[in-house]
Enzyme design. Structure first.
Site, PDB file in Angstrom:
ATOM      1  CB  VAL A   1      -0.732  -0.112   1.304  1.00  0.00           C
ATOM      2  CG1 VAL A   1      -1.962   1.326   1.283  1.00  0.00           C
ATOM      3  CG2 VAL A   1      -1.794  -1.308   1.553  1.00  0.00           C
ATOM      4  CB  CYS A   2       2.087   3.747  -1.765  1.00  0.00           C
ATOM      5  SG  CYS A   2       1.586   3.784  -3.523  1.00  0.00           S
ATOM      6  N   GLY A   3       0.027   5.687  -1.172  1.00  0.00           N
ATOM      7  CA  GLY A   3      -0.784   6.844  -1.333  1.00  0.00           C
ATOM      8  C   GLY A   3      -1.985   6.275  -2.577  1.00  0.00           C
TER       9      GLY A   3
END
Length: 144
Positions: free
Chosen positions: A61-63
């Protein structure tokens, strides 16, 4: 299944909630962290562990989910799908045999993320199905 997680610092809380959910589903989880602001480092580490068969699948997960997807896909044998809905989560495995999914903590709500993860983890690729030859063409090209 053994599932490995990773994220950038901005997605820490989101990842932790997903990890707890995956444990509730009965899977074993590992956390490759969220401290490194260079999200590519964590994504590559997760991807390599999945390719090395230390874990069955990975969730990063990232932005937006885009950057970690690009980074993970640089690891030979890693097939990371950036997903945004339940149908994509399903097809990531059934049509594309993705061993990693990525998503954006700033673009996907946590309840939808949980539903996507549940769907993804419930699916199993059939190499003899209609997508088998399509996936094999990708693998063959990568191995040239």
């Amino acid at each position: 299944m053994k599932i490995v997680f990773g994220c950038d610092p901005n997605a820490q809380d989101f990842k932790m909630e997903l990890m707890e959910y995956v444990k509730e589903l009965g899977h074993e989880v590992a956390d490759f962290g969220s401290e490194d602001p260079i999200y590519a480092n964590t994504a590559i580490k997760v991807a390599q562990a999945v390719v090395d068969k230390e874990y069955d699948r990975g969730i990063i997960v990232c932005g937006t989910g885009i950057g970690v997807s690009i980074a993970a896909n640089k690891v030979k044998g890693a097939y990371a799908a950036c997903i945004h809905d339940i149908y994509q989560a399903q097809r990531a495995e059934l049509s594309n045999h993705a061993n990693i999914i990525t998503m954006g903590s700033q673009v996907v709500g946590i309840q939808l993320a949980k539903m996507m993860v549940k769907e993804y983890l419930s699916c199993t690729f059939d190499p003899n199905g209609r997508s088998g030859d399509k996936v094999q063409a990708i693998v063959d090209y990568e191995n040239k």
